[in-house]
Motif scaffolding. Structure first.
Motif, PDB file in Angstrom:
ATOM      1  N   SER A   1       6.651  -4.995 -20.249  1.00 31.18           N
ATOM      2  CA  SER A   1       5.129  -5.228 -19.615  1.00 31.18           C
ATOM      3  C   SER A   1       5.520  -4.417 -18.083  1.00 31.18           C
ATOM      4  O   SER A   1       6.419  -4.355 -17.303  1.00 31.18           O
ATOM      5  CB  SER A   1       5.406  -7.085 -19.154  1.00 31.18           C
ATOM      6  N   GLU A   2       4.072  -4.419 -18.266  1.00 26.83           N
ATOM      7  CA  GLU A   2       3.723  -3.315 -17.322  1.00 26.83           C
ATOM      8  C   GLU A   2       3.495  -4.086 -15.850  1.00 26.83           C
ATOM      9  O   GLU A   2       4.344  -3.795 -14.710  1.00 26.83           O
ATOM     10  CB  GLU A   2       2.587  -2.583 -17.561  1.00 26.83           C
ATOM     11  N   THR A   3       3.400  -5.417 -15.338  1.00 28.36           N
ATOM     12  CA  THR A   3       3.494  -6.021 -14.836  1.00 28.36           C
ATOM     13  C   THR A   3       3.928  -6.434 -14.283  1.00 28.36           C
ATOM     14  O   THR A   3       4.322  -6.600 -13.018  1.00 28.36           O
ATOM     15  CB  THR A   3       2.730  -7.229 -15.197  1.00 28.36           C
ATOM     16  N   LEU A   4       5.150  -6.746 -15.292  1.00 35.15           N
ATOM     17  CA  LEU A   4       6.829  -6.787 -14.200  1.00 35.15           C
ATOM     18  C   LEU A   4       7.218  -6.220 -14.127  1.00 35.15           C
ATOM     19  O   LEU A   4       7.833  -6.317 -12.921  1.00 35.15           O
ATOM     20  CB  LEU A   4       7.389  -8.575 -15.847  1.00 35.15           C
ATOM     21  N   THR A   5       7.036  -4.936 -14.237  1.00 33.26           N
ATOM     22  CA  THR A   5       7.602  -3.815 -14.600  1.00 33.26           C
ATOM     23  C   THR A   5       7.489  -3.278 -12.875  1.00 33.26           C
ATOM     24  O   THR A   5       8.141  -3.193 -12.329  1.00 33.26           O
ATOM     25  CB  THR A   5       7.552  -2.467 -15.819  1.00 33.26           C
ATOM     26  N   ASN A   6       5.767  -3.754 -12.505  1.00 30.01           N
ATOM     27  CA  ASN A   6       5.882  -3.194 -11.396  1.00 30.01           C
ATOM     28  C   ASN A   6       6.194  -4.250 -10.121  1.00 30.01           C
ATOM     29  O   ASN A   6       6.787  -3.814  -9.478  1.00 30.01           O
ATOM     30  CB  ASN A   6       4.056  -3.154 -11.098  1.00 30.01           C
ATOM     31  N   PHE A   7       6.536  -5.586 -10.567  1.00 26.18           N
ATOM     32  CA  PHE A   7       7.174  -5.887  -9.282  1.00 26.18           C
ATOM     33  C   PHE A   7       8.149  -6.039  -9.331  1.00 26.18           C
ATOM     34  O   PHE A   7       8.416  -5.939  -8.174  1.00 26.18           O
ATOM     35  CB  PHE A   7       6.353  -7.496 -10.457  1.00 26.18           C
ATOM     36  N   ALA A   8       9.195  -6.084 -10.530  1.00 23.20           N
ATOM     37  CA  ALA A   8      10.229  -5.743 -10.231  1.00 23.20           C
ATOM     38  C   ALA A   8      10.623  -4.373  -9.733  1.00 23.20           C
ATOM     39  O   ALA A   8      11.602  -4.491  -8.544  1.00 23.20           O
ATOM     40  CB  ALA A   8      10.819  -5.716 -11.877  1.00 23.20           C
ATOM     41  N   GLU A   9       9.828  -3.624  -9.939  1.00 17.76           N
ATOM     42  CA  GLU A   9      10.468  -2.121  -8.868  1.00 17.76           C
ATOM     43  C   GLU A   9       9.800  -2.882  -7.468  1.00 17.76           C
ATOM     44  O   GLU A   9       9.706  -2.460  -6.792  1.00 17.76           O
ATOM     45  CB  GLU A   9       9.175  -1.312  -8.858  1.00 17.76           C
ATOM     46  N   TRP A  10       8.564  -3.463  -7.400  1.00 15.37           N
ATOM     47  CA  TRP A  10       8.114  -3.595  -5.759  1.00 15.37           C
ATOM     48  C   TRP A  10       9.123  -4.254  -5.406  1.00 15.37           C
ATOM     49  O   TRP A  10       9.455  -4.345  -4.439  1.00 15.37           O
ATOM     50  CB  TRP A  10       7.040  -4.653  -6.029  1.00 15.37           C
ATOM     51  N   CYS A  11       9.692  -5.122  -5.296  1.00 12.80           N
ATOM     52  CA  CYS A  11      11.057  -6.653  -5.190  1.00 12.80           C
ATOM     53  C   CYS A  11      11.951  -5.228  -5.118  1.00 12.80           C
ATOM     54  O   CYS A  11      13.359  -5.669  -4.434  1.00 12.80           O
ATOM     55  CB  CYS A  11      11.389  -7.481  -5.334  1.00 12.80           C
ATOM     56  N   ALA A  12      12.392  -3.929  -5.629  1.00 16.61           N
ATOM     57  CA  ALA A  12      13.678  -3.193  -5.773  1.00 16.61           C
ATOM     58  C   ALA A  12      14.513  -4.108  -7.130  1.00 16.61           C
ATOM     59  O   ALA A  12      16.356  -4.435  -6.533  1.00 16.61           O
ATOM     60  CB  ALA A  12      14.522  -3.224  -4.315  1.00 16.61           C
ATOM     61  N   ALA A  13      14.031  -4.645  -7.786  1.00 21.89           N
ATOM     62  CA  ALA A  13      15.000  -5.935  -8.770  1.00 21.89           C
ATOM     63  C   ALA A  13      16.146  -4.621  -9.582  1.00 21.89           C
ATOM     64  O   ALA A  13      15.350  -3.357  -9.607  1.00 21.89           O
ATOM     65  CB  ALA A  13      14.464  -6.940  -9.611  1.00 21.89           C
ATOM     66  N   THR A  14      17.064  -4.370 -10.361  1.00 26.06           N
ATOM     67  CA  THR A  14      17.788  -3.825 -10.751  1.00 26.06           C
ATOM     68  C   THR A  14      18.190  -4.349 -12.002  1.00 26.06           C
ATOM     69  O   THR A  14      18.946  -5.701 -11.995  1.00 26.06           O
ATOM     70  CB  THR A  14      18.922  -3.100  -9.843  1.00 26.06           C
TER      71      THR A  14
ATOM     72  N   LEU B   1       0.924  -1.760  -0.094  1.00 27.14           N
ATOM     73  CA  LEU B   1       0.068  -0.505  -0.215  1.00 27.14           C
ATOM     74  C   LEU B   1       1.025   1.218  -0.091  1.00 27.14           C
ATOM     75  O   LEU B   1       0.192   1.977   0.150  1.00 27.14           O
ATOM     76  CB  LEU B   1      -0.654  -0.091   0.995  1.00 27.14           C
ATOM     77  N   ARG B   2       1.820   1.665   0.452  1.00 24.57           N
ATOM     78  CA  ARG B   2       2.709   2.055   0.608  1.00 24.57           C
ATOM     79  C   ARG B   2       3.438   2.934  -1.026  1.00 24.57           C
ATOM     80  O   ARG B   2       3.779   2.742  -1.891  1.00 24.57           O
ATOM     81  CB  ARG B   2       4.611   2.250   1.853  1.00 24.57           C
ATOM     82  N   ALA B   3       3.545   4.760  -0.632  1.00 23.52           N
ATOM     83  CA  ALA B   3       3.326   5.221  -2.042  1.00 23.52           C
ATOM     84  C   ALA B   3       5.564   4.727  -1.911  1.00 23.52           C
ATOM     85  O   ALA B   3       5.826   4.311  -3.212  1.00 23.52           O
ATOM     86  CB  ALA B   3       3.168   6.505  -1.888  1.00 23.52           C
ATOM     87  N   ASP B   4       6.217   4.897  -0.517  1.00 22.85           N
ATOM     88  CA  ASP B   4       7.180   4.841  -0.726  1.00 22.85           C
ATOM     89  C   ASP B   4       7.956   3.386  -0.081  1.00 22.85           C
ATOM     90  O   ASP B   4       7.632   2.630   0.776  1.00 22.85           O
ATOM     91  CB  ASP B   4       8.107   5.557   0.349  1.00 22.85           C
ATOM     92  N   ARG B   5       8.106   2.564  -1.240  1.00 22.74           N
ATOM     93  CA  ARG B   5       8.387   0.800  -1.388  1.00 22.74           C
ATOM     94  C   ARG B   5       9.592   0.511  -1.652  1.00 22.74           C
ATOM     95  O   ARG B   5       9.996  -0.883  -1.495  1.00 22.74           O
ATOM     96  CB  ARG B   5       6.967   0.159  -1.989  1.00 22.74           C
ATOM     97  N   GLY B   6      10.423   1.356  -1.590  1.00 23.80           N
ATOM     98  CA  GLY B   6      11.885   1.177  -1.525  1.00 23.80           C
ATOM     99  C   GLY B   6      12.684   0.427  -0.005  1.00 23.80           C
ATOM    100  O   GLY B   6      11.992   0.678   1.031  1.00 23.80           O
ATOM    101  N   PRO B   7      13.314  -0.802  -0.057  1.00 21.01           N
ATOM    102  CA  PRO B   7      13.578  -1.833   0.378  1.00 21.01           C
ATOM    103  C   PRO B   7      14.611  -1.028   1.919  1.00 21.01           C
ATOM    104  O   PRO B   7      13.685  -1.615   2.975  1.00 21.01           O
ATOM    105  CB  PRO B   7      14.275  -2.856   0.416  1.00 21.01           C
ATOM    106  N   ALA B   8      14.823  -0.306   1.442  1.00 21.57           N
ATOM    107  CA  ALA B   8      15.294   0.638   3.102  1.00 21.57           C
ATOM    108  C   ALA B   8      14.915   1.663   3.573  1.00 21.57           C
ATOM    109  O   ALA B   8      15.318   1.846   4.748  1.00 21.57           O
ATOM    110  CB  ALA B   8      16.854   1.437   2.053  1.00 21.57           C
ATOM    111  N   HIS B   9      13.164   0.936   3.649  1.00 28.04           N
ATOM    112  CA  HIS B   9      12.361   2.631   4.647  1.00 28.04           C
ATOM    113  C   HIS B   9      11.156   1.327   4.891  1.00 28.04           C
ATOM    114  O   HIS B   9      10.593   1.858   5.232  1.00 28.04           O
ATOM    115  CB  HIS B   9      12.095   3.003   3.384  1.00 28.04           C
ATOM    116  N   THR B  10      11.300   0.139   5.282  1.00 23.22           N
ATOM    117  CA  THR B  10      10.871  -0.670   5.933  1.00 23.22           C
ATOM    118  C   THR B  10      10.455  -0.981   6.993  1.00 23.22           C
ATOM    119  O   THR B  10      11.763  -0.395   7.647  1.00 23.22           O
ATOM    120  CB  THR B  10      10.449  -2.077   4.941  1.00 23.22           C
TER     121      THR B  10
END
Length: 395
Positions: free
Chosen positions: A382-395, A69-78
């Motif tokens: 793929s928007e879905t794949l891009t969203n997933f990758a951003e969600w898990c901070a994939a680089t 739900l968070r707008a700031d979803r970076g792993p360093a800020h959980t």
């Protein structure tokens, strides 16, 4: 507590509320989260921010991880990462706790059992929030206790340290994890419990995984097997079987196929003698062994990967298995599918893992690696794949 930015959070809340089956109204969400209806309406319209505690209450009501739900979803800020210093501080004075109150033994027992359930359910935010104070309280109770209570309190300390370690290890705090494991070993002699000793040996393998010292880890597990009680009753059978499962996986990482096969065979034979259940904090039984069979195949790699796909064609983990273990199955399966040239299947498996245990999946290094690989393999974005990758901070 910080207020999260407007708009994005509210839109996500509205989305997850709308896809509930059956659909959840704003009134129902407000009642389930114990938040005023007007507040829910304003958050969804983007007219006000939302603090951490309110966001977590809403996420619990929706049955999703707060990070979704968070707008700031970076792993360093959980919230979990933010709580790690408090966890480290809680164990710094394990032998010299400050004076203060301690709940009765039966209440401490219930609190530790609850933390164990959170661990099995991959609810790491709850552990990170509650465990620092609980560890301080348990240490205080242990050092103040009469001699006839110290044994059980030592057992509770070991179990609580294990729940805390799950957070430290999964979220990359490997030094903190190693310290917690050492504290488990420190408290262990007072427990007079050989099955708990087997459980600690199982957890200690994390330090060998982290250091990539797979041969040494296998040797440590084999020593633990030599010291484990004879497999007569169900708890003893499960303790020995869990050690064999773990030994099979680390043997696979060491590329020792013969040892991996031997330990997996022993685990399978023991699993046939007990029902699937959680024994001393570790799930064991026929289903858990199947999941470890996939893990072993992926660890061995090369021509063994096909075995992981064979298992998945014939079987899926039942829903009554712990969430952390089920999500782990799909994370391992995704890697096997990716290596076998099935990227679409791999992505579907990662999404299943996310639905089962979002926090476990998001923090798993393999998920990040594989999501990044999938993005590179896709010819069209793929928007879905891009969203997933951003969600898990994939680089």
């Amino acid at each position: 507590m910080p207020a999260h930015t407007r708009g994005g959070v509210g839109a996500r809340i509205a989305y997850y509320r709308s896809v509930m089956r059956p659909k959840m109204t704003q009134q129902q969400l407000a009642e389930a989260a114990c938040v005023a209806l007007g507040t829910i309406r304003k958050i969804e319209r983007g007219e006000r921010g939302v603090g951490d505690s309110t966001l977590e209450a809403i996420a619990d009501a929706l049955g999703v991880d707060p990070m979704r739900l968070r707008a700031d979803r970076g792993p360093a800020h959980t919230p979990v990462h933010d709580a790690l210093p408090a966890l480290s501080a809680a164990i710094a004075t394990y032998d010299l706790p400050e004076d203060g109150p301690a709940r009765p033994l039966h209440e401490l027992r219930a609190a530790v059992a609850e933390a164990s359930r959170w661990r099995l359910g991959a609810q790491y935010t709850r552990i990170a929030r509650k465990l620092p104070d609980l560890l301080v309280e348990l240490a205080r109770a242990y050092h103040q206790a009469p001699s006839d209570q110290r044994t059980e309190l030592a057992r509770l300390l070991v179990r609580a340290y294990r729940s805390a370690d799950a957070v430290a290890y999964k979220f990359g705090a490997r030094d903190l994890s190693a310290r917690l494991i050492e504290l488990m070993r420190w408290a262990l002699p007072e427990t007079n419990d050989p099955l708990l000793a087997a459980s600690v040996a199982y957890v200690r393998t994390e330090t060998f995984f982290a250091a990539r010292a797979h041969v040494s880890g296998l040797r440590a597990l084999e020593q633990a097997l030599d010291a484990a009680p004879a497999p007569c009753a169900a708890p003893e059978i499960a303790a020995r079987g869990a050690l064999h499962m773990r030994a099979a996986v680390i043997a696979g990482r060491a590329r020792d196929a013969a040892s991996a096969t031997t330990h997996l065979h022993e685990a399978r034979a023991l699993a046939d003698r007990v029902p699937e259940d959680v024994y001393y904090g570790t799930a064991f039984g026929p289903d858990s062994v199947r999941i470890h069979e996939v893990s072993v195949a992926v660890s061995l790699g090369d021509e063994h990967v096909g075995r992981a796909l064979d298992v998945a064609r014939e079987w899926k983990p039942p829903t009554d298995l712990p969430a952390e273990r089920r999500s782990g199955f799909y994370i391992e399966l995704a890697r096997a599918q990716l290596w076998s040239g099935r990227p679409d299947h791999a992505f579907e498996s990662l999404k299943v893992a996310r639905r089962i245990a979002p926090q476990h999946t998001r923090e798993h290094p393999w998920v990040r690696e594989d999501a990044a690989t999938l993005r590179r393999l896709k010819r069209a974005d793929s928007e879905t794949l891009t969203n997933f990758a951003e969600w898990c901070a994939a680089t």
